[in-house]
Design a protein around this motif. Structure first.
Motif, short mmCIF file in Angstrom:
data_model
loop_
_atom_site.label_atom_id
_atom_site.label_comp_id
_atom_site.label_asym_id
_atom_site.label_seq_id
_atom_site.Cartn_x
_atom_site.Cartn_y
_atom_site.Cartn_z
N ALA A 100 38.43 36.16 44.75
CA ALA A 100 39.66 35.49 44.07
C ALA A 100 40.22 34.21 44.42
N LEU A 101 40.33 34.17 45.77
CA LEU A 101 40.83 32.89 46.24
C LEU A 101 40.27 31.71 45.88
N ILE A 102 38.82 31.65 45.52
CA ILE A 102 37.99 30.34 45.34
C ILE A 102 38.58 29.88 43.90
N PRO A 103 38.39 30.75 42.80
CA PRO A 103 38.81 29.93 41.59
C PRO A 103 40.38 29.52 41.61
N ALA A 161 44.92 25.51 41.63
CA ALA A 161 45.98 25.39 42.14
C ALA A 161 46.10 23.69 42.52
N ILE A 162 44.68 23.34 42.93
CA ILE A 162 44.65 21.92 43.56
C ILE A 162 44.55 21.16 42.16
N TRP A 163 43.56 21.51 41.25
CA TRP A 163 43.51 20.82 40.16
C TRP A 163 44.53 20.55 38.98
N THR A 164 45.32 21.55 38.87
CA THR A 164 46.26 21.77 37.96
C THR A 164 47.63 21.44 38.64
N ARG A 165 48.10 21.80 39.94
CA ARG A 165 49.10 21.72 40.58
C ARG A 165 50.44 22.60 39.69
N SER A 166 49.90 23.50 38.83
CA SER A 166 50.73 24.06 38.15
C SER A 166 50.77 25.49 38.61
N LEU A 167 52.05 26.06 39.02
CA LEU A 167 52.33 27.45 39.64
C LEU A 167 51.72 28.19 38.56
N ALA A 168 52.27 28.24 37.24
CA ALA A 168 52.02 29.20 36.28
C ALA A 168 50.44 29.54 36.11
N LEU A 169 49.81 28.20 35.94
CA LEU A 169 48.31 28.26 35.78
C LEU A 169 47.46 29.05 37.09
N THR A 170 48.11 28.50 38.08
CA THR A 170 47.52 29.08 39.23
C THR A 170 47.70 30.64 39.42
N VAL A 171 48.75 30.83 39.15
CA VAL A 171 49.14 32.48 39.06
C VAL A 171 48.17 33.16 38.13
N ILE A 172 48.12 32.48 36.90
CA ILE A 172 46.94 33.17 35.84
C ILE A 172 45.83 33.23 36.31
N VAL A 173 45.22 32.25 36.75
CA VAL A 173 43.89 32.17 37.24
C VAL A 173 43.66 33.28 38.32
N GLY A 174 44.58 33.40 39.32
CA GLY A 174 44.43 34.20 40.33
C GLY A 174 44.72 35.69 39.74
N VAL A 175 45.60 36.14 39.09
CA VAL A 175 45.73 37.33 38.35
C VAL A 175 44.48 37.79 37.56
N LEU A 176 43.87 36.80 36.74
CA LEU A 176 42.55 37.35 36.07
C LEU A 176 41.62 37.12 37.07
N ALA A 177 41.24 36.44 38.07
CA ALA A 177 40.32 36.48 38.94
C ALA A 177 40.35 37.93 39.67
N MET A 178 41.38 38.62 40.17
CA MET A 178 41.64 39.66 40.70
C MET A 178 41.32 40.76 39.91
N ALA A 179 41.89 40.66 38.57
CA ALA A 179 41.39 41.77 37.71
C ALA A 179 40.04 41.90 37.36
N LEU A 234 37.51 41.05 39.38
CA LEU A 234 36.88 41.28 40.43
C LEU A 234 37.07 43.05 40.67
N ARG A 235 38.26 43.42 40.17
CA ARG A 235 38.48 44.73 40.53
C ARG A 235 37.70 45.78 39.44
N LEU A 236 37.67 45.17 38.39
CA LEU A 236 36.83 45.91 37.20
C LEU A 236 35.40 45.84 37.53
N TRP A 237 34.81 44.63 38.06
CA TRP A 237 33.49 44.40 38.36
C TRP A 237 32.91 45.10 39.65
N LEU A 238 33.63 44.82 40.66
CA LEU A 238 33.55 45.21 42.15
C LEU A 238 34.60 46.46 42.81
#
Length: 113
Positions: free
Chosen positions: A76-79, A84-102, A104-108
């Protein structure tokens, strides 16, 4: 339910102690023009926050002081880092992280804990 005066004062005091350090800097910064280097430095805060939040869950210590990596966090850290680097937006970074983790928890679900 009744509340004592002491408990009410404690709650109000806790609110003030929590809010003052979070609001006062915004009031101060709003009134002054920050130098470019400070604004650039503040742009990296989402990456710092991401690192602090993720690293605490990435590494765990099992019995016998064995350091173990939770691979879902690492994946989940990769996307999240890219966002975070591409957008420099805390909100988008958190959204991407939460979605990635969700996802991954669903599929793995059995991977890493």
């Amino acid at each position: 339910m009744t509340i004592s005066t002491t408990m009410l004062l404690i709650i109000i005091g806790c609110c003030l102690v929590t809010l003052i350090p979070r609001i006062v800097p915004f009031i101060i910064v709003k009134r002054f023009e920050l130098p470019t280097i400070v604004r650039k430095w503040l742009g990296y805060i989402p990456i710092c926050i991401l690192t602090a939040l993720v690293v605490q869950g990435l590494w765990t210590i099992e019995a016998g002081y064995k350091l173990v990596v939770d691979w879902r966090y690492l994946l989940a850290l990769i996307p999240t880092t890219i966002a975070a680097i591409w957008t420099r937006s805390l909100a988008l970074t958190v959204i991407v992280g939460v979605l990635a983790m969700a996802l991954l928890r669903l599929w793995l679900p059995a991977l890493g804990g």
